[in-house]
Motif scaffolding. Structure first.
Motif, PDB file in Angstrom:
ATOM      1  N   MET B  51     -98.271   0.768 -20.599  1.00  9.27           N
ATOM      2  CA  MET B  51     -97.892   1.358 -21.891  1.00  9.27           C
ATOM      3  C   MET B  51     -96.704   2.315 -21.765  1.00  9.27           C
ATOM      4  SD  MET B  51    -101.331   1.769 -24.180  1.00  9.27           S
ATOM      5  CE  MET B  51    -102.483   2.421 -23.018  1.00  9.27           C
ATOM      6  N   GLY B  52     -96.169   2.451 -20.558  1.00  5.76           N
ATOM      7  CA  GLY B  52     -94.918   3.212 -20.409  1.00  5.76           C
ATOM      8  C   GLY B  52     -95.019   4.485 -19.606  1.00  5.76           C
ATOM      9  N   GLU B 124     -91.895  -6.238 -23.957  1.00  5.65           N
ATOM     10  CA  GLU B 124     -92.561  -4.973 -23.648  1.00  5.65           C
ATOM     11  C   GLU B 124     -93.646  -4.672 -24.684  1.00  5.65           C
ATOM     12  OE1 GLU B 124     -90.941  -0.559 -23.066  1.00  5.65           O
ATOM     13  OE2 GLU B 124     -89.785  -2.071 -21.962  1.00  5.65           O
ATOM     14  N   LYS B 128     -97.565  -3.994 -23.985  1.00  3.71           N
ATOM     15  CA  LYS B 128     -98.186  -2.731 -24.405  1.00  3.71           C
ATOM     16  C   LYS B 128     -99.382  -3.000 -25.322  1.00  3.71           C
ATOM     17  CE  LYS B 128     -94.263   0.376 -23.966  1.00  3.71           C
ATOM     18  NZ  LYS B 128     -93.283   1.235 -24.624  1.00  3.71           N
TER      19      LYS B 128
END
Lengths: 162, 154
Positions: B51-52, B124, B128
């Motif tokens: 999720m970053g 992405e 996510k």
């Protein structure tokens, strides 16, 4: 100040009354305590496994970003733990499982301080795949073992009445 | 038929040991907590990464941590089967238990989906989304697991 004074202090608090009267607070705190535990243990696994060399190709600098996650998760557990103890202080304060759990948390805290003050800066300079110093590995191993002991003691509290 | 099977398991030696042994239940329960912290710890940190969070960590590097996660999962599988023996005929019909098992299975499948999505280099946003779904599923597993102690059979 005796142990009983401490227990009485918690019993007379408004939080104690609140937990006793609202049936949903205890289960909610238990759930948050388990979620906090998982986030904290997971964060420590990333850091400790990197330091121990089990996950050498995780960037050490990036692994350290999980330290704040572990601290936030620990804070959640500290608050929910306070709620547990306040709900029934006479049971917790005299409980061997609880007493030893607190001792182990203090040891874990000292170990974490040792890691932060003694090893953290040097570890940040490690390249991906590079082995951590032996002393840092000892701290990481102690960290995992102590926290597993904390989980064991926490789970044993209902069975270790004094 | 199902009830016969549940009662057979519950009244068998494992169930009797779990209910009557002084240390059996606490020991199994403790193993379950350690396994839970390990599996969820690995799952949560992986999902956070996808999720970053901590972007500098290669997601493939998590493969090594999966070994640790699998150990935790195995501990929980064994301890979960043993815990189930204590009150199999009650747990089986409890909605919290049913939801817990569903959430764990879904969470396990989602971990695979997340990793496949990363390997396939999906967008992405897709990665996510899968990671958020995976984390939510494991959270539902914890919540319903705790609720089992407070909720009677449906």
């Amino acid at each position: 100040m005796t142990m009983q004074d401490v227990a009485d202090f918690f019993t007379s608090s408004i939080v104690h009354k609140w937990i006793i009267e609202q049936f949903w607070i205890f289960p909610l705190c238990e759930t948050l305590h388990f979620i906090g535990l998982s986030f904290m243990f997971g964060s420590l696994l990333v850091i400790d496994c990197r330091v121990l060399g089990l996950a050498k190709f995780i960037s050490m600098k990036e692994a350290m970003k999980f330290i704040p996650v572990a601290i936030i998760a620990f804070s959640v557990n500290l608050i929910t733990g306070y709620f547990f103890m306040t709900s029934d202080p006479n049971n917790y304060i005299y409980n061997y499982g609880f007493q030893w759990k607190m001792v182990m948390i203090v040891i874990a805290g000292i170990n974490a301080l040792w890691f932060w003050l003694g090893e953290h800066k040097q570890l940040l300079t490690l390249a991906d795949g590079e082995e951590a110093p032996f002393r840092a590995k000892v701290i990481a191993l102690v960290s995992i073992l102590v926290w597993i002991t904390v989980i064991i003691l926490g789970r044993m509290i209902p069975y270790t009445d004094s | 038929m199902i009830m016969d099977l549940l009662l057979w398991y519950e009244n068998g030696p494992v169930g009797v040991f779990e209910r009557e042994s002084l240390w059996g239940y606490p020991a199994i329960l403790t193993s379950h907590a350690i396994g839970m912290a390990t599996v969820l710890g690995v799952a949560f940190t992986l999902c956070m990464r996808v999720m970053g969070f901590a972007k500098g960590i290669s997601i493939q590097a998590f493969d090594k941590l999966f070994v640790v996660g699998w150990i935790g999962f195995f501990i929980n599988l064994v301890s979960g089967i043993l815990l189930f023996s204590g009150s199999a005929s009650t747990y089986f019909f409890q909605w919290a238990f049913q939801l817990k098992i569903g959430a764990i299975l879904f969470g396990g499948v989602m971990l695979k989906v997340v990793m496949n999505s990363v390997r396939a280099n999906n967008s992405e946003l897709t990665q996510k989304f899968f990671a958020a779904l995976c984390m939510t599923s494991w959270l539902v597993g914890v919540i319903t697991g705790r609720l089992m102690a407070y909720i009677t059979a449906s």
